[in-house]
Design an enzyme around this catalytic site. Structure first.
Site, mmCIF file in Angstrom:
data_model
loop_
_atom_site.group_PDB
_atom_site.id
_atom_site.type_symbol
_atom_site.label_atom_id
_atom_site.label_comp_id
_atom_site.label_asym_id
_atom_site.label_seq_id
_atom_site.Cartn_x
_atom_site.Cartn_y
_atom_site.Cartn_z
ATOM 1 N N GLN A 57 9.481 -2.027 16.228
ATOM 2 C CA GLN A 57 10.252 -3.081 15.553
ATOM 3 C C GLN A 57 11.197 -1.687 14.696
ATOM 4 O OE1 GLN A 57 8.742 -5.273 12.398
ATOM 5 N NE2 GLN A 57 8.772 -3.385 10.841
ATOM 6 N N VAL B 202 1.977 6.416 7.215
ATOM 7 C CA VAL B 202 1.489 7.192 6.580
ATOM 8 C C VAL B 202 0.217 6.681 6.243
ATOM 9 C CG1 VAL B 202 0.591 7.039 3.564
ATOM 10 C CG2 VAL B 202 2.969 7.374 4.129
ATOM 11 N N HIS C 198 4.316 1.104 2.251
ATOM 12 C CA HIS C 198 5.961 0.986 1.615
ATOM 13 C C HIS C 198 5.674 2.001 0.219
ATOM 14 C CE1 HIS C 198 2.392 -2.932 2.613
ATOM 15 N NE2 HIS C 198 4.390 -3.318 3.339
ATOM 16 N N GLY D 62 9.251 1.272 8.517
ATOM 17 C CA GLY D 62 8.136 2.620 8.315
ATOM 18 C C GLY D 62 7.491 2.931 10.475
ATOM 19 N N GLN D 63 7.964 4.394 10.568
ATOM 20 C CA GLN D 63 7.804 4.051 11.648
ATOM 21 C C GLN D 63 6.556 4.221 12.741
ATOM 22 O OE1 GLN D 63 10.030 6.247 13.981
ATOM 23 N NE2 GLN D 63 8.527 6.223 15.655
ATOM 24 N N HIS E 11 1.210 -1.835 0.072
ATOM 25 C CA HIS E 11 0.272 -0.024 -0.031
ATOM 26 C C HIS E 11 1.003 1.405 0.195
ATOM 27 C CE1 HIS E 11 0.997 0.052 4.071
ATOM 28 N NE2 HIS E 11 0.402 -0.905 4.695
HETATM 29 P P1 AMP Z 1 4.670 -5.182 6.794
HETATM 30 O O1 AMP Z 1 4.480 -5.122 5.133
HETATM 31 O O2 AMP Z 1 3.805 -5.212 7.876
HETATM 32 O O3 AMP Z 1 5.709 -5.621 6.991
HETATM 33 O O4 AMP Z 1 5.568 -3.931 6.361
HETATM 34 C C1 AMP Z 1 6.624 -3.438 6.106
HETATM 35 C C2 AMP Z 1 7.256 -2.077 5.846
HETATM 36 O O5 AMP Z 1 6.417 -1.146 5.947
HETATM 37 C C3 AMP Z 1 8.032 -1.878 7.910
HETATM 38 O O6 AMP Z 1 8.331 -1.377 7.872
HETATM 39 C C4 AMP Z 1 6.489 -1.304 8.244
HETATM 40 O O7 AMP Z 1 6.431 -0.516 8.906
HETATM 41 C C5 AMP Z 1 6.488 -0.608 6.946
HETATM 42 N N1 AMP Z 1 4.807 0.699 6.980
HETATM 43 C C6 AMP Z 1 3.845 -0.666 7.167
HETATM 44 N N2 AMP Z 1 2.876 0.423 6.947
HETATM 45 C C7 AMP Z 1 3.036 1.480 7.151
HETATM 46 C C8 AMP Z 1 2.738 3.445 6.915
HETATM 47 N N3 AMP Z 1 1.424 3.498 6.880
HETATM 48 N N4 AMP Z 1 3.317 4.360 7.130
HETATM 49 C C9 AMP Z 1 4.945 3.728 6.934
HETATM 50 N N5 AMP Z 1 5.173 2.351 6.642
HETATM 51 C C10 AMP Z 1 4.908 1.468 6.770
#
Ligand code: AMP
Length: 293
Positions: free
Chosen positions: A161, A184, A45, A155-156, A42
């Site tokens: 994490q 985001v 990412h 992502g923050q 999304h």
């Molecule tokens: P995931 O696919 O959920 O493991 O996330 C992969 C990366 O995307 C991780 O570093 C998350 O922190 C980051 N991420 C997920 N959602 C958001 C968001 N809304 N804004 C910024 N980064 C994100």
């Protein structure tokens, strides 16, 4: 003047091909930027991919739904898997490589080593997801070993994490810089998450109580309220939303993630809730030295 067409993104499913592509990029003096994900991509990412591209990195995105970070009752089996759409999104975001490892590439036959984080994993989500951060550290360490990036983007939104991975990279002397990118959000404030897909329309409306409570907490801290009062008000705000149960709400130091008892300049207000089968987390960062009202 002729300009060469943009090079198509390559989907890589073998470690040998990944290593040769990385070696070529290094020979061309490129910095290797890495965005590890579990897919169902999304705009959150995409912002990480964008940060890597803006830094001029040769950008590698990985998609791997990591079994070791899911607990026994968690959503590993039903986690959204949308590879075709993800490929288009990575291409649209100008990533150079989409790396989709096989299970055995990450967990080879006989695999038994795990990376156990320290006290940063004890608070916030830690008690609610036993073993989760050990699974995260283990898979990120393995992916760093495979990709060997110079910079990795996180992502923050998953603030705990990022803190744990930063510590891991430092402690294990990994030659990688960790970049944290802002959260985001949807226009109404809901933090984007692959798990938002689980929310039914009524639950989607209720899910906003988390971000609203965090904002209430931030406003109260700015106005000088005590941390205890702030935490109680945030919890009350969420618990009065029907169908929502609160895992935790906390005001912590953004570096140590330790709960604070009295407000100080830099703070993170963080929370996690459950709605139906969906668990949502969110946080806001604040600096009272610049934004007290
Ligand atoms: P995931 O696919 O959920 O493991 O996330 C992969 C990366 O995307 C991780 O570093 C998350 O922190 C980051 N991420 C997920 N959602 C958001 C968001 N809304 N804004 C910024 N980064 C994100």
């Amino acid at each position: 003047m002729t300009t060469s067409p943009p090079k198509a993104m390559e989907t890589v499913t073998s470690v040998a091909r990944l290593r040769s592509a990385v070696a070529d990029a290094r020979r061309a003096n490129r910095t290797i930027g890495f965005v590890p994900t579990m897919g169902a991509l999304h705009a959150g990412h995409v912002s990480l991919i964008g940060a890597s591209r803006r830094n001029g990195d040769f950008t590698i995105v990985s998609i791997f739904v990591n079994p070791t970070q899911f607990g026994p009752g968690d959503d590993y089996d039903r986690y959204p898997r949308t590879l075709d759409a993800d490929r288009a999104i990575c291409h649209g975001a100008s990533a150079q490589i989409l790396f989709v490892p096989q299970h055995e590439d990450v967990y080879p036959k006989g695999d038994q080593t795990r990376v156990r984080p320290g006290p940063l994993a004890d608070g916030l989500c830690g008690p609610f997801r036993p073993g989760h951060f050990e699974g995260v550290c283990t898979v990120v360490a393995k992916l760093f070993g495979l990709v060997q990036p110079d910079v990795a983007y996180f992502g923050q939104k998953d603030a705990q994490q990022v803190a744990i991975i930063r510590r891991m990279a430092e402690d294990l002397r990994m030659p990688v810089r960790i970049e944290a990118c802002p959260i985001v959000r949807e226009p109404d404030g809901l933090a984007l998450s692959s798990r938002n897909a689980y929310l039914e329309p009524r639950q989607r409306g209720r899910s906003l109580c988390l971000y609203q409570a965090l904002n209430t907490g931030r406003d109260m801290l700015r106005a000088g309220a005590s941390v205890n009062d702030v935490v109680a008000a945030m919890r009350e705000r969420m618990e009065r939303t029907s169908g929502v149960s609160v895992d935790y709400v906390s005001v912590v130091d953004p570096d140590s993630l330790e709960p604070v008892t009295a407000a100080k300049s830099r703070l993170m207000v963080a929370g996690a809730i459950r709605i139906g089968s969906c668990r949502l987390i969110d946080n806001v960062l604040m600096d009272l030295s610049v934004d007290r009202e």
